[in-house]
Design a protein around this motif. Sequence first.
Motif, PDB file in Angstrom:
ATOM      1  N   SER A  36       0.871  -1.244   0.167  1.00  0.00           N
ATOM      2  CA  SER A  36       0.132   0.013  -0.064  1.00  0.00           C
ATOM      3  C   SER A  36       0.911   1.240   0.006  1.00  0.00           C
ATOM      4  CB  SER A  36      -0.728  -0.090   1.172  1.00  0.00           C
ATOM      5  OG  SER A  36      -1.829  -0.948   1.248  1.00  0.00           O
ATOM      6  N   TYR A  37       1.805   1.160   0.726  1.00  0.00           N
ATOM      7  CA  TYR A  37       2.865   2.407   0.948  1.00  0.00           C
ATOM      8  C   TYR A  37       3.331   2.809  -0.449  1.00  0.00           C
ATOM      9  CZ  TYR A  37       7.062   4.915   1.866  1.00  0.00           C
ATOM     10  OH  TYR A  37       7.895   5.959   1.704  1.00  0.00           O
ATOM     11  N   TYR A  38       3.874   1.812  -1.111  1.00  0.00           N
ATOM     12  CA  TYR A  38       4.568   2.024  -2.557  1.00  0.00           C
ATOM     13  C   TYR A  38       3.446   2.454  -3.743  1.00  0.00           C
ATOM     14  CZ  TYR A  38       9.179   0.920  -1.010  1.00  0.00           C
ATOM     15  OH  TYR A  38      10.237   1.047  -0.490  1.00  0.00           O
ATOM     16  N   GLU A  67       5.950  13.626  -5.168  1.00  0.00           N
ATOM     17  CA  GLU A  67       6.388  14.565  -4.413  1.00  0.00           C
ATOM     18  C   GLU A  67       6.958  14.103  -3.060  1.00  0.00           C
ATOM     19  OE1 GLU A  67       2.181  14.969  -3.203  1.00  0.00           O
ATOM     20  OE2 GLU A  67       3.465  14.793  -5.159  1.00  0.00           O
ATOM     21  N   ILE A  68       6.423  12.959  -2.650  1.00  0.00           N
ATOM     22  CA  ILE A  68       6.879  12.246  -1.509  1.00  0.00           C
ATOM     23  C   ILE A  68       8.035  11.507  -1.382  1.00  0.00           C
ATOM     24  CG2 ILE A  68       6.029  10.667   0.454  1.00  0.00           C
ATOM     25  CD1 ILE A  68       3.290  11.569   0.166  1.00  0.00           C
ATOM     26  N   PHE A  69       9.031  11.697  -0.612  1.00  0.00           N
ATOM     27  CA  PHE A  69      10.485  11.009  -0.844  1.00  0.00           C
ATOM     28  C   PHE A  69      10.395   9.796   0.284  1.00  0.00           C
ATOM     29  CE2 PHE A  69      14.730  10.252   0.922  1.00  0.00           C
ATOM     30  CZ  PHE A  69      15.166  10.225  -0.319  1.00  0.00           C
ATOM     31  N   PRO A  70      10.703   8.394  -0.621  1.00  0.00           N
ATOM     32  CA  PRO A  70      10.688   7.174   0.108  1.00  0.00           C
ATOM     33  C   PRO A  70      11.577   7.004   1.403  1.00  0.00           C
ATOM     34  CG  PRO A  70      11.600   6.995  -2.108  1.00  0.00           C
ATOM     35  CD  PRO A  70      11.047   8.370  -2.011  1.00  0.00           C
ATOM     36  N   CYS A  71      11.178   6.760   2.425  1.00  0.00           N
ATOM     37  CA  CYS A  71      12.200   6.455   3.464  1.00  0.00           C
ATOM     38  C   CYS A  71      11.466   6.303   4.778  1.00  0.00           C
ATOM     39  CB  CYS A  71      12.841   8.037   4.149  1.00  0.00           C
ATOM     40  SG  CYS A  71      11.840   9.453   4.404  1.00  0.00           S
ATOM     41  N   PHE A  72      11.936   5.695   5.776  1.00  0.00           N
ATOM     42  CA  PHE A  72      11.405   5.245   7.021  1.00  0.00           C
ATOM     43  C   PHE A  72      10.231   6.233   7.764  1.00  0.00           C
ATOM     44  CE2 PHE A  72      10.638   4.444  11.485  1.00  0.00           C
ATOM     45  CZ  PHE A  72      10.259   3.163  11.526  1.00  0.00           C
ATOM     46  N   ASN A  73      10.823   7.558   7.550  1.00  0.00           N
ATOM     47  CA  ASN A  73       9.810   8.606   7.943  1.00  0.00           C
ATOM     48  C   ASN A  73       8.536   8.618   7.529  1.00  0.00           C
ATOM     49  OD1 ASN A  73      11.707   9.492  10.140  1.00  0.00           O
ATOM     50  ND2 ASN A  73      12.321  11.215   8.874  1.00  0.00           N
ATOM     51  N   THR A  74       8.473   8.710   6.028  1.00  0.00           N
ATOM     52  CA  THR A  74       7.338   8.843   5.297  1.00  0.00           C
ATOM     53  C   THR A  74       6.558   7.312   5.214  1.00  0.00           C
ATOM     54  OG1 THR A  74       8.333   8.083   3.308  1.00  0.00           O
ATOM     55  CG2 THR A  74       8.039  10.513   3.735  1.00  0.00           C
ATOM     56  N   PHE A  75       7.124   6.406   5.702  1.00  0.00           N
ATOM     57  CA  PHE A  75       6.565   5.204   5.836  1.00  0.00           C
ATOM     58  C   PHE A  75       5.794   4.941   6.918  1.00  0.00           C
ATOM     59  CE2 PHE A  75       6.958   0.566   7.595  1.00  0.00           C
ATOM     60  CZ  PHE A  75       5.683  -0.051   6.545  1.00  0.00           C
ATOM     61  N   GLU A 116       4.691   7.632   8.872  1.00  0.00           N
ATOM     62  CA  GLU A 116       3.717   8.475   8.867  1.00  0.00           C
ATOM     63  C   GLU A 116       2.332   7.829   7.709  1.00  0.00           C
ATOM     64  OE1 GLU A 116       5.408  11.900   6.937  1.00  0.00           O
ATOM     65  OE2 GLU A 116       6.319  12.422   8.904  1.00  0.00           O
ATOM     66  N   PHE A 117       2.885   7.098   6.920  1.00  0.00           N
ATOM     67  CA  PHE A 117       1.831   6.255   6.081  1.00  0.00           C
ATOM     68  C   PHE A 117       0.878   5.385   6.996  1.00  0.00           C
ATOM     69  CE2 PHE A 117       0.653   2.710   3.777  1.00  0.00           C
ATOM     70  CZ  PHE A 117      -0.180   2.986   2.614  1.00  0.00           C
ATOM     71  N   LEU A 118       1.655   4.761   7.808  1.00  0.00           N
ATOM     72  CA  LEU A 118       1.103   3.745   8.620  1.00  0.00           C
ATOM     73  C   LEU A 118       0.166   4.507   9.688  1.00  0.00           C
ATOM     74  CD1 LEU A 118       4.150   1.440   9.699  1.00  0.00           C
ATOM     75  CD2 LEU A 118       2.283   0.914   8.225  1.00  0.00           C
ATOM     76  N   GLN A 119       0.521   5.521   9.956  1.00  0.00           N
ATOM     77  CA  GLN A 119      -0.142   6.192  10.988  1.00  0.00           C
ATOM     78  C   GLN A 119      -1.729   6.891  10.569  1.00  0.00           C
ATOM     79  OE1 GLN A 119       2.582   9.137  12.512  1.00  0.00           O
ATOM     80  NE2 GLN A 119       2.717   8.251  14.685  1.00  0.00           N
ATOM     81  N   GLU A 120      -1.465   7.501   9.210  1.00  0.00           N
ATOM     82  CA  GLU A 120      -2.543   8.304   8.835  1.00  0.00           C
ATOM     83  C   GLU A 120      -3.335   7.229   7.916  1.00  0.00           C
ATOM     84  OE1 GLU A 120      -0.951  11.428   6.865  1.00  0.00           O
ATOM     85  OE2 GLU A 120       0.257  12.193   8.551  1.00  0.00           O
TER      86      GLU A 120
END
Length: 845
Positions: A566-568, A576-584, A586-590
Amino acid sequence: MTIILIIAGILLAAVVLQAKEPPVTSRDIERMLPVWKLEQDVILSRNGDMTIAFDVTLPEIFTLSNNEYNALHATWLKAIRVLPVNTVLHKQDIFIRAAYKAKFTEDQDFMQRSSELFFNERPYLEHSCYLMITLKSQDRKAASSAFSNLLRKTLVSPEAVNGKLVQQLLDSAGQFRRILSDGGLVGLRRLTTEEISGTPEAPGLLERYLFLQGAEDKPKIKDIVFKPEWKIGENFLQLYTLADTEDLPGSCSPHINYERYSTDKSKFSIGFASPAGQLLPVNHIYNQYMVISDTPKTLKRLEARRRRLQSLSAYSRENAISRDAVSDFLNEAISQGRQPIKAHFSLLCWTDKRDELKDLRNQAASALAGMEAVPHLEVSGAPQLWWAGLPGNEGDLPENECFETFAEQATCLLNMETAYRSSNSPFGIRLGDRLTGVPLHVDISDEPMKRGITTNRNKIVVGGSGSGKSMFMCHMLRSYVQQGAHCVVVDVGRSYDGLCELVGGYYFAYTEDNPIRFNPFYIAPGDVLDTEKKESIKTLLVALWKQGDESFRRSEYVAISNALQSYYSFLGKYLEIFPCFNTFYEFLQEHFVRELEDDKVKDRDFDIANFLYVLRPFYHQGEFDYLLNATENLDILQQPFIVFELDNIAGHGILFSVVTLIIAELFISKMRKLKGIRKVIVIEEAWKAIARAGMADFIKYLYKTVRKYFGEAITVTQEVDDLVSSPVIKEAIINNADVKIFLDLKKFQNKFEPLQATMGMTEKGRDLVLSINRANEPGRNYREVYIELGNQDMKVYRYEPSRFEYYAFTTEQPEKVKVRQSTEKHGDMRKGIAALVEDEKNGKI
């Protein structure tokens, strides 16, 4: 096609005869020349002799064991026995001093050019070995030192040559060649007419002998003068002979001990005649003759001599001693089936400087003394012996310059070895000849597999502290990268930081100011999220979430897999979203939390709150927020050289486990995705920490699988006890590493037996390893390295870095500081090293 030799014309201008008789005419000299013509690559003489010439490939010096010397000796004996009566076997070893010529090409980098300059003009011995088999004419007269065809005016008619004799020579030479070649240590190649007579561009065998020329020299005519002193062109010559039984060694064998490389624990062997061969560092030709006689006639003649001595023994004790010696000879010949032959050996040395003659004589005499022979300087018979050494004129060897012996003893006096040879493979590394250091191209990966010596490219490297292990590894890896390989290094001790900067690689190391950073979530442009990438990220996330003793349910693994998918998909919509652990995170949270609610996934199947809580330290402003959120050095899959320095994190449970997982994922990705590219992983002393962290299975997997992906795994260690005690080393690494590399282990020689047993090393390998650095050339800064390929091919090479390479690869802290300071001053590592070398040359440092 018949080719009339131009040698006759050459010698008309070259030979100056110092005779009291009236000067001979051109026609007289032409008739005197022993070589008549060449037909079908056979040398025909005016005496009716026929000669076939071979180019001989010998084993490399310092590479044979005692058993191999004995086997080679036995092979020569078998081959000699097939030669017919009245045959002369002439082995001619030509050693000419030469200098290495630097080769510069446009595609060479900074380090390659510096190495070429460093070795330019390095002296070495150029060795060529030829073998002539001569079938003498049945009606030719025996030659003597007082009567040779150099002065003879009546020669045997060329018509004495007949077809049956030619066929007999060809058949015998063919059998001789087959027997020697089947022995596996010597190779013979038949010389062509052009190679014997020469061309306008290159000297042939005849010209090389007559005018003392190297194989690469341009043909040149030189004057030949015997009196008042012997000269050929500008060269002064000296001839030593072994022709009298009183001058011969008291005993002989196929090999002798070489004390310089021997220890009290090992005896290092070389060929019996090696002191007169590759170990004699002067221009010289070692001529070895064996005349095959009619055995029954020889025994009958000796028996008659014994009876004469018996009748005279009462008048002289010398006669009685001679009678007993002849009797012993006859008893041995008959009881043991020995083959009596006549033999002669001579050492022709030369120099172009008159003031070097004394030193030349000393070295030649010392070489013969090294064979336990008495040096005999030939003066009066030198011209006849030199003339008999001309290929095709072996039949003119004076009989009174030969001694009676058995083939077994005469074969011991043959030169059995040559210099090191370069590999024919396009891939390899640069090492040096052990005697001189002259550069060699050595393939220890691909060529051994093609030859069937090894079944994989894996390596284990062992060397004590200060043995030059790190510098050798830097040299090897730089060569690999320069030839298109991808290298991943797992290091402890910062041995590769200089090399990494030099080749523009990625260097991952942890410091407080600059902690280690990765980004396993990044996908390079053009790449896709394949199953392998997903599995590696899932494995990493599970390792961060669960401790080793915590249970793990299948539903949790599926949930993480769905989260990644789902993340990818989300990233594909929002570029515009940069793939990294931070954005992953945040994706899990939101977003993913809502997906779980929609799918009615219960907490017992996947506790998202617990998952987010445990992984919170890796998110923004967490304790390890730097670890999985890198924004540079991202495309590690396509980076050819990557170093992971584990020194500062080896004791950190979380950081170390993450880094080891990333290393495993990275190299497995390279193995499977980089088709047709060589992949290399080097695990330095860090293998111990990796094994403790549960990565022993990964090491075993690497060593058993990497071969299938055009790769090689290399383990480096300096602790001999680790090799003996570690089950990981024994079961995974040693059993699956066909290439073993050892540097200086002198300090372990008193406890070498356990290491030898663990490594499965032969006695030959042990002797070679213990000989390392025992007799290094004074004034040269180098280390020796032992390389064993598949327990079959074993050699010791030099690794001698140029000063540029030394400063680039050094691990000495004061020198690394100098390199760093000079690099900062000049703005570039190459310029900084060049400035250091220049200052060193000028005596400023």
